[in-house]
Scaffold this active site. Structure first.
Site, short mmCIF file in Angstrom:
data_model
loop_
_atom_site.label_atom_id
_atom_site.label_comp_id
_atom_site.label_asym_id
_atom_site.label_seq_id
_atom_site.Cartn_x
_atom_site.Cartn_y
_atom_site.Cartn_z
N GLU A 193 0.84 -1.20 0.00
CA GLU A 193 0.00 0.00 0.00
C GLU A 193 0.88 1.24 0.00
OE1 GLU A 193 -2.75 -0.69 3.21
OE2 GLU A 193 -3.61 -2.43 2.20
N PRO A 210 3.46 -6.95 -10.04
CA PRO A 210 3.93 -6.75 -11.41
C PRO A 210 4.78 -5.49 -11.53
CG PRO A 210 1.57 -6.31 -11.23
CD PRO A 210 1.99 -6.91 -9.94
N HIS A 398 -17.51 -9.87 6.96
CA HIS A 398 -16.12 -9.43 7.10
C HIS A 398 -15.36 -10.32 8.06
CE1 HIS A 398 -12.96 -6.32 8.43
NE2 HIS A 398 -12.67 -6.72 7.22
N GLU A 400 -11.71 -9.98 9.45
CA GLU A 400 -10.35 -9.45 9.66
C GLU A 400 -9.60 -10.46 10.53
OE1 GLU A 400 -8.43 -6.57 8.67
OE2 GLU A 400 -7.01 -7.96 9.58
N HIS A 468 -8.30 -8.37 1.51
CA HIS A 468 -7.49 -7.17 1.73
C HIS A 468 -6.17 -7.55 2.37
CE1 HIS A 468 -10.11 -3.54 0.85
NE2 HIS A 468 -10.66 -4.59 0.27
N GLU A 469 -5.15 -6.73 2.11
CA GLU A 469 -3.76 -7.08 2.46
C GLU A 469 -3.48 -8.49 1.97
OE1 GLU A 469 -5.91 -6.13 5.21
OE2 GLU A 469 -5.60 -4.13 4.41
N GLU A 487 -7.31 -6.36 -2.61
CA GLU A 487 -6.75 -5.02 -2.51
C GLU A 487 -5.31 -5.08 -3.03
OE1 GLU A 487 -7.00 -1.67 1.01
OE2 GLU A 487 -6.05 -3.57 1.45
N GLU A 493 -9.03 3.99 0.99
CA GLU A 493 -8.96 4.18 2.45
C GLU A 493 -7.89 5.18 2.86
OE1 GLU A 493 -8.18 0.29 4.09
OE2 GLU A 493 -6.21 0.16 3.20
C1 NOJ Z 1 -7.77 -2.64 6.06
C2 NOJ Z 1 -8.70 -2.85 4.91
O1 NOJ Z 1 -8.09 -2.43 3.71
C3 NOJ Z 1 -9.97 -2.09 5.18
O2 NOJ Z 1 -10.83 -2.18 4.06
C4 NOJ Z 1 -10.61 -2.60 6.43
O3 NOJ Z 1 -11.71 -1.78 6.73
C5 NOJ Z 1 -9.64 -2.58 7.62
N1 NOJ Z 1 -8.39 -3.15 7.28
C6 NOJ Z 1 -10.20 -3.33 8.81
O4 NOJ Z 1 -10.26 -4.70 8.52
CA CA Z 2 -5.71 -2.13 3.28
#
Ligand code: NOJ
Ligand code: CA
Length: 694
Positions: A193, A210, A398, A400, A468-469, A487, A493
């Protein structure tokens, strides 16, 4: 091994090349179907190398291949070609979803089997007598749009199990092209990022793929990447030496310093070099898909691209929290409000973050605290799933993990079974940490294996995945079409909270020609409150984090930055009463055809896409901090047909810095003979729906 030298000689005889281009003894060569790209494999001084030419001009000079191991002598020198095999392949296949519907997979393949015990010139006096002589195959595929090669280590007594410490694959360029890159060696709080930089290849130190390269004469564009990363370490690239033109594979490591553990038989991911004459030919990038196995999911009808909204931006601008408390975003009442808005505006999904326990305290450090089945008390998961279903919408669940892979895997099957039982078929995962579990790199083989397990478990439960990540995209969506989007770059963000003020106006014009060549990105476009006036403390000052685009550019991003799950990222209240919101309601998310009409990396790009199974086209054009006027022929439209173009353009005096909001909405008749003059404001864009006239 059957008469290797005779077979080798036969292959040489079969090559229909001019005498001047014939490979030398100890060399073998394969050409792309159009004959323009040639890859030569040779053994020189006992070392295996490959080289690439295009129209007879060198692109990649003879470059090294091989490995270093923790528990074996290296695969480096002392090798001889034992056997070669060739085949040609030509097949059309249809993607369940994508930037294009139909893909032609046409290539010529050369498999070169080498064995230890060769002479310095790569020849041998016959099969080696040494019992422990190791062997492997280098498989190369030459396509019209690039090449791929991988190592295949067959089962053999001298090489049963192994631990790779270094892959010696190099890319030595004839030219010193300009590279657009993000580093791979930073303390990885930001992983991929980051904002991109550009500079000559000779100055690169450690960079991610890439990696997009523009030749000094701007006649050739190259993209270095990998395909089919299934059980290996992610490949970054490192500058091989100071001020030279060599990059070498740089594998992510596990906690103990080993890059890859394996047992033979074993295949590595493909190392890929996409090749194009014009920058506009780089996308859509299909090379990586062609190097992944066909779909492992027989019935893909349930996998459906969609637009979605979410309880999400509020947490990033600090009006809501993930954790419990007075600002908790994921409440039953709030989620109902989002579901109502999604249903009223034709969105397929509602992402809800912060619905599950584990967020309280420092959630980035609390990787083992997350439950993936227990909702907070103010969130009625089954009730909301049923409410959404009744409205024709689905909750996107979600997950995480904060890099807690073991914690996630312990719960994964029961969590996915729960979601499936509630009729929920999409998740968004997250891995906000530099290392996972016991200190393994975010991109290590340990993580790669985990990501595959998630995709496969999700497929078993009929679940689509947005990561994401993530790991970088290596085309796994061909085999696992439930792997929708991810992502893996600086997304929207950062415009909410980044200390540097947010993404620069040029950012997305680089993303298109770099990150997006790997695959779809969940960038989350569509912020309308560009100065975040509804954030705490009122409108942002110019130096604060905010969105550095015009509003029309936010619309254009839906077409430019491809994703089969495309978010309308702003708070629903920021869309109320906004005529420009109509474009987000209308825009398609699945495409038959994609054409890049014009562009320059880091400056601007204009893309046209025809919606899947329909006759409407959508056109998005974006620019960097400079305003510019594009003059684009609409000759991609069907000749003789009349269309209406609904145009969302930057309004008078629009400017990303101090006047980002004006959008002028007009419509006009167009045909394939029309030339469109598109005026883009500084930091601006334009979004157009072109539908058949009624
Ligand atoms: C980073 C993610 O890119 C984002 O979309 C998310 O809201 C936060 N982490 C929390 O998981
Ligand atoms: Ca992120």
């Amino acid at each position: 091994m059957p008469r290797p030298r005779r077979r080798f000689a036969l292959c040489l005889a079969l090559l229909s090349l001019s005498a001047a281009a014939l490979p030398l003894p100890g060399q073998v060569r394969v050409a792309s179907p159009d004959g323009r790209t040639q890859v030569t494999v040779a053994v020189a001084e006992g070392r295996l190398t490959y080289a690439v030419t295009r129209d007879g001009r060198p692109l990649v000079l003879p470059s090294r291949l091989g490995f270093r191991f923790a528990d074996q002598p290296p695969i480096d020198s002392g090798w001889a070609i034992r056997d070669t095999a060739r085949l040609s392949h030509d097949e059309w296949w249809t993607q369940p979803w994508g930037e294009v519907a139909r893909v032609r997979e046409q290539y010529n393949e050369l498999a070169v089997t080498v064995e230890e015990g060769g002479q310095a010139d790569g020849r041998t006096d016959g099969p080696s007598n040494r019992r422990t002589a190791r062997r492997f195959t280098l498989r190369l595929r030459a396509f019209d749009d690039g090449i791929g090669f991988r190592y295949e280590l067959p089962a053999q007594p001298g090489l049963e199990s192994f631990a790779i410490t270094e892959e010696l694959t190099q890319f030595t360029f004839a030219d010193n092209p300009r590279a657009w890159f993000i580093p791979s060696d930073r303390p990885r709080m930001d992983r991929s990022e980051m904002l991109y930089s550009a500079g000559p290849l000779s100055l690169l130190r450690e960079v991610q793929t890439p990696l997009t390269l523009e030749s000094t004469d701007r006649r050739t564009y190259l993209v270095l990447h990998e395909a089919d990363l299934a059980d290996y370490a992610r490949m970054n690239l490192k500058g091989g030496c100071i001020e030279c033109r060599t990059l070498q594979a740089d594998l992510a490591r596990m906690g103990d310093g080993i890059a890859v553990r394996g047992r033979t038989p074993f295949v590595t991911p493909w190392r890929t070099l996409q090749i194009a004459d014009r920058v506009t030919d780089l996308a859509p990038s299909l090379l990586g898909l062609k190097l992944n196995p066909p779909s492992a999911i027989a019935n893909t009808d349930w996998i459906t691209p969609m637009k979605y909204i979410g309880i999400w931006w509020g947490m990033h601008i600090n009006t809501m929290t993930w954790g419990s408390g007075p600002k908790h975003g994921a409440t039953t009442a709030n989620t109902r409000r989002y579901i109502d808005f999604a249903a009223a505006n034709g969105f397929g999904g509602v992402l809800v973050e912060g619905w599950n326990t584990g967020w309280d305290g420092d959630w980035i450090k609390n990787r083992n605290a997350f439950s993936f089945t227990t909702p907070y008390p103010d969130y009625d998961l089954p009730g909301l799933a049923a409410y959404a279903k009744a409205k024709g919408v689905k909750l996107i669940v979600h997950n995480e993990t904060s890099g807690g892979i073991r914690n996630y895997e312990r719960q994964m099957d029961s969590a996915f079974a729960l979601y499936q039982s509630l009729g929920l078929d999409a998740i968004k995962t997250g891995y906000v940490t530099d290392t996972v579990d016991g200190g393994h790199d975010h991109w290590s083989q340990y993580a790669v294996r985990h990501h595959r397990r998630v995709i496969e478990a999700a497929a078993r439960h009929g679940i689509m995945v947005d990561v994401h990540e993530p790991l970088h995209d290596t085309g796994e969506r061909r085999t696992w079409p439930n792997m929708m989007t991810r992502e893996g770059a600086r997304g929207q963000e950062y415009n909410a909270w980044s200390g540097d003020g947010g993404n620069l106006p040029e950012h997305e014009t680089i993303l298109f020609f770099t990150r997006l060549l790997a695959g779809p990105m969940d960038f989350t476009p569509g912020i309308f409150d560009l100065l975040i006036e509804r954030g705490p403390g009122g409108p942002r000052r110019p130096e604060d984090a905010r969105i550095r685009t015009t509003l029309a550019k936010q619309l254009a991003l839906y077409v430019v930055l491809y994703s089969p799950m495309q978010m309308a990222a702003d708070l629903p209240e920021n869309y109320e009463g906004q005529p420009a919101f109509q474009f987000i309601r209308d825009v398609a998310v699945d495409w038959d055809t994609t054409r890049v009409l014009d562009g320059r990396i880091g400056d601007y790009v204009a893309v046209a896409r025809r919606e899947r199974g329909g006759q409407s086209w959508f056109l998005g054009a974006i620019t960097d901090e400079e305003g510019r006027t594009l003059d684009l022929p609409l000759n991609f439209l069907t000749p003789g047909r009349r269309y209406v173009a609904e145009i969302y353009a930057d309004g008078p005096k629009a400017h990303w810095l101090d006047n980002p909001l004006p959008v002028t909405i007009t419509s006009r008749p167009v045909t394939s003979a029309t030339r469109l003059r598109m005026v883009l404001a500084p930091g601006g864009g334009q979004a157009i729906r072109i539908r058949p006239a009624r």
